[in-house]
Design an enzyme around this catalytic site. Structure first.
Site, PDB file in Angstrom:
ATOM      1  N   ASP A 133     -48.659  90.352  68.220  1.00 45.42           N
ATOM      2  CA  ASP A 133     -47.757  89.224  68.513  1.00 45.42           C
ATOM      3  C   ASP A 133     -47.936  88.746  69.951  1.00 45.42           C
ATOM      4  O   ASP A 133     -48.542  89.428  70.771  1.00 45.42           O
ATOM      5  CB  ASP A 133     -46.302  89.649  68.308  1.00 45.42           C
ATOM      6  CG  ASP A 133     -45.896  90.788  69.239  1.00 45.42           C
ATOM      7  OD1 ASP A 133     -46.675  91.759  69.360  1.00 45.42           O
ATOM      8  OD2 ASP A 133     -44.828  90.706  69.865  1.00 45.42           O
ATOM      9  N   GLU A 136     -44.384  93.654  69.459  1.00 46.91           N
ATOM     10  CA  GLU A 136     -44.242  94.427  70.705  1.00 46.91           C
ATOM     11  C   GLU A 136     -43.308  93.718  71.676  1.00 46.91           C
ATOM     12  O   GLU A 136     -42.486  94.325  72.342  1.00 46.91           O
ATOM     13  CB  GLU A 136     -45.621  94.608  71.363  1.00 46.91           C
ATOM     14  CG  GLU A 136     -45.631  95.579  72.538  1.00 46.91           C
ATOM     15  CD  GLU A 136     -45.404  94.944  73.904  1.00 46.91           C
ATOM     16  OE1 GLU A 136     -45.152  95.681  74.862  1.00 46.91           O
ATOM     17  OE2 GLU A 136     -45.440  93.705  74.029  1.00 46.91           O
TER      18      GLU A 136
END
Ligand SMILES: [Zn+2]
Length: 487
Positions: free
Chosen positions: A78, A145
Site C-alpha cells: 500500500d 502498512e
C-alpha cells in the site's frame, strides 16, 4: 526527457513504472494483489494469499545455492495518498504520474509511492530474474502498512518459512536499521458543556500557521513548533486577562504528523477587542523569538468573525486549557547506550470537534522500550482523565529491539564495505516498521531493514534519489549471494 525505463537498474524501474499505474492506497489494495498474483502465475511461481491479503511468492534456490538459509524479502504493497489541494487526482483509479527532477524521481503534485513501491519492484525484479543467484527465496508483500499495519498484525505463524528477513522499507541508502520504536495512540473524547453566547461580546478567530510540521517519529527530536501547543498557550494566557470564551478549537491532521496549523473561535467582551489585539502582537513576538531559527514562517493572526451560537462553559474551558497546557509533547528520553538515539516521545497530534458536543484529542506515543511506551501512554491517560474525558488507547504495535549479535547484520556490514568501500551506518529508527510485529509471530527471525533514499515520504514532495536505487539493488543482490548457510 529521460524516461523511467531508461534508468538503471532497468528491471527495477520497469516494474516500478508498472506499479505506479496501479491504485493501491491503504485498505484498497485489491488491484495490486491481483497484479502480484498474475505476475506470479505468469512466471510459474508459487503464490499464496492469507486472510488479510498478504501475498507470498516463493522461488526455489538457484542451482548450487540450496544450502543457504531461506531469505524473505519484505515490502508493503500500500501507499499513502496525499496531494496538493489544487490538483484533481482520484487515488482509487488514477495512475501516479512520475517526473524526473534533477537526480530524483517524483510525482506531479501527489505522493509517489516509492514508499514502498520500490521495495515491491526490487522484489519482483529478483523473482523474474534468471541472473540473480540466491538461496530459497520468499517475497512477502504486506497490506495496509501505512494506516494500521493490519497486514503485519494479521500475519499467521507458519505462513513464511525463511529464517532471515530483509525489510525493504527504510529510506536512507547507506544506513542499515536494526530496530524500531513501538507505538500507541491515546485518544481523549470530551463531552462538551455549552452555554449560549452573551451580548456585548464579539467573536474572533485566532490562527497559528506557517509551521513546518513533520513526522511524529523521524522529526520529533528537532524541536519543531506544535501549532496546538502554541495556540493553547495564547488562549490560556488570554483567558487570565480578558475572560475569553472558546466556541471552537481545531488543530492538526494525522496522528503521525506534528501539527502545523491550529485555529480557535473565541468570544471576548467588545471593549477588550483592542487590548487583545495588542496582547496577541506581544505574545507573537515572544513565541516567534523562541522559534526564530527552526520556524521562521510561524504566524499568529486574529480576525473578527460571525458570532457563534454557544461557547464552552467556564469551568470546563479552564480544565481544557490547563490539560492542553500540561500535555507533554516531543522528545522524552534518549537511549542510554546509543548516543543521540531517541528512545521515547509523544506527539500531541490533533484536537477536533467530532460533532457539536464532542471534542477529540489525539496523541501518539513511541518508544523502543515497551514499558516506557506504556508508561507515557498511561501518563496521557491520567492527564485526560483529570480533564473528565473518556480516554482510550489504541492496540498499538510493538517495537523491534536491536540485536547487536545478529548474523545478517554482520554480513550486511561486510557486504556494504566490500561494495562501496565504507561502513554503513547502523541505526535504530524512531518510527514504526512492521518488523516488531513479525517478531511476535516469528521470534527467531534475523532481520535488518534498508532501502534507497526517499525524501518527503507521505507528502506530495515525496521523491526518490535515482542513484541510490542502483546502489540499493547492487547491495540487495550481493546480500542474497552472501546469505548465511543453514544449520
Ligand atoms: Zn513504508
Amino acid at each position: 526527457m529521460q524516461k523511467l525505463s531508461e534508468l538503471q537498474p532497468k528491471e527495477v524501474w520497469a516494474y516500478f513504472e508498472e506499479i505506479l499505474a496501479i491504485p493501491r492506497i491503504s485498505k484498497r489494495e485489491t488491484q495490486i494483489i491481483e497484479y502480484l498474483e498474475s505476475f506470479a502465475s505468469g512466471h510459474g511461481l508459487d503464490c499464496k494469499r492469507d486472510h488479510v491479503g498478504n501475498i507470498l511468492i516463493s522461488k526455489p534456490a538457484t542451482p548450487g545455492m540450496e544450502s543457504l538459509k531461506g531469505i524473505i524479502l519484505q515490502s508493503h504493497m500500500d501507499m499513502v495518498g496525499e496531494k496538493n489541494a489544487h490538483v484533481k487526482h482520484d487515488f482509487a483509479k488514477d495512475p501516479i504520474q512520475p517526473q524526473m527532477d534533477g537526480g530524483w524521481v517524483k510525482a506531479y503534485d501527489t505522493t509517489l509511492g516509492a514508499d514502498d513501491g520500490i521495495g515491491i519492484a526490487a522484489s519482483m525484479a529478483i523473482l523474474a530474474s534468471d541472473q540473480v543467484r540466491h538461496g530459497p527465496l520468499e517475497c512477502l508483500f504486506t497490506t495496509d502498512e501505512e494506516s494500521g499495519m493490519t497486514g503485519a498484525l494479521g500475519l499467521q505463524p507458519g505462513f513464511v518459512k525463511g529464517s532471515v528477513l530483509l525489510n525493504l522499507d527504510s529510506e536512507d541508502e547507506g544506513e542499515i536499521f536494526i530496530g524500531c520504536a513501538g507505538g500507541i495512540d491515546t485518544v481523549a473524547s470530551l463531552r462538551l458543556k455549552r452555554k449560549r453566547t452573551v451580548r456585548n461580546s464579539i467573536a474572533l478567530r485566532v490562527c497559528v500557521n506557517g509551521l513546518q510540521g513533520g513526522h511524529s517519529g523521524d522529526d520529533i527530536h528537532k524541536g519543531l513548533g506544535n501549532s496546538i501547543k502554541i495556540l493553547n498557550r495564547f488562549l490560556w494566557n488570554a483567558d487570565q486577562r480578558f475572560k475569553i470564551r472558546i466556541a471552537h478549537l481545531d488543530g492538526g491532521k494525522a496522528r503521525n504528523a506534528i501539527p502545523r496549523e491550529a485555529t480557535a473561535v473565541i468570544t471576548v467582551p467588545s471593549k477588550s477587542l483592542e487590548l487583545i489585539r495588542v496582547y496577541l502582537e506581544s505574545f507573537a513576538g515572544i513565541v516567534k523569538k523562541e522559534f526564530e531559527v527552526i520556524e521562521p514562517e510561524l504566524e499568529l493572526t486574529l480576525q473578527q468573525v460571525e458570532m457563534p451560537d454557544s461557547v464552552l462553559r467556564r469551568k470546563q474551558q479552564k480544565k481544557l486549557l490547563n490539560a492542553l497546557y500540561a500535555c507533554p509533547h516531543g522528545l522524552l528520553a534518549l537511549n542510554q547506550e546509543i548516543p543521540g538515539m531517541v528512545e521515547t516521545s509523544t506527539n500531541l497530534a490533533s484536537v477536533k470537534h467530532i460533532d457539536e458536543d464532542t471534542l477529540e484529542i489525539v496523541t501518539s506515543q513511541r518508544s523502543s522500550v515497551e514499558s516506557a511506551k506504556r508508561d507515557i501512554a498511561d501518563r496521557m491517560l491520567s492527564l485526560f482523565t483529570l480533564l473528565g474525558a473518556r480516554v482510550r488507547h489504541s492496540d498499538g504495535y510493538p517495537g523491534w529491539k536491536p540485536n547487536m549479535d545478529s548474523q545478517i547484520l554482520r554480513i550486511s556490514r561486510e557486504v556494504y564495505a566490500e561494495l562501496f568501500g565504507k561502513e554503513p551506518e547502523v541505526k535504530v529508527i524512531h518510527a514504526g516498521l512492521e518488523c516488531g510485529l513479525f517478531l511476535q509471530k516469528y521470534p527467531d527471525l534475523d532481520m535488518i531493514s534498508f532501502g534507497p533514499t526517499i525524501k518527503g515520504a507521505h507528502t506530495p514532495e515525496e521523491r526518490i534519489e535515482i542513484e541510490t536505487v542502483d546502489r540499493f539493488w547492487r547491495f540487495l543482490i550481493r546480500m542474497l549471494e552472501k546469505a548465511p548457510v543453514a544449520g
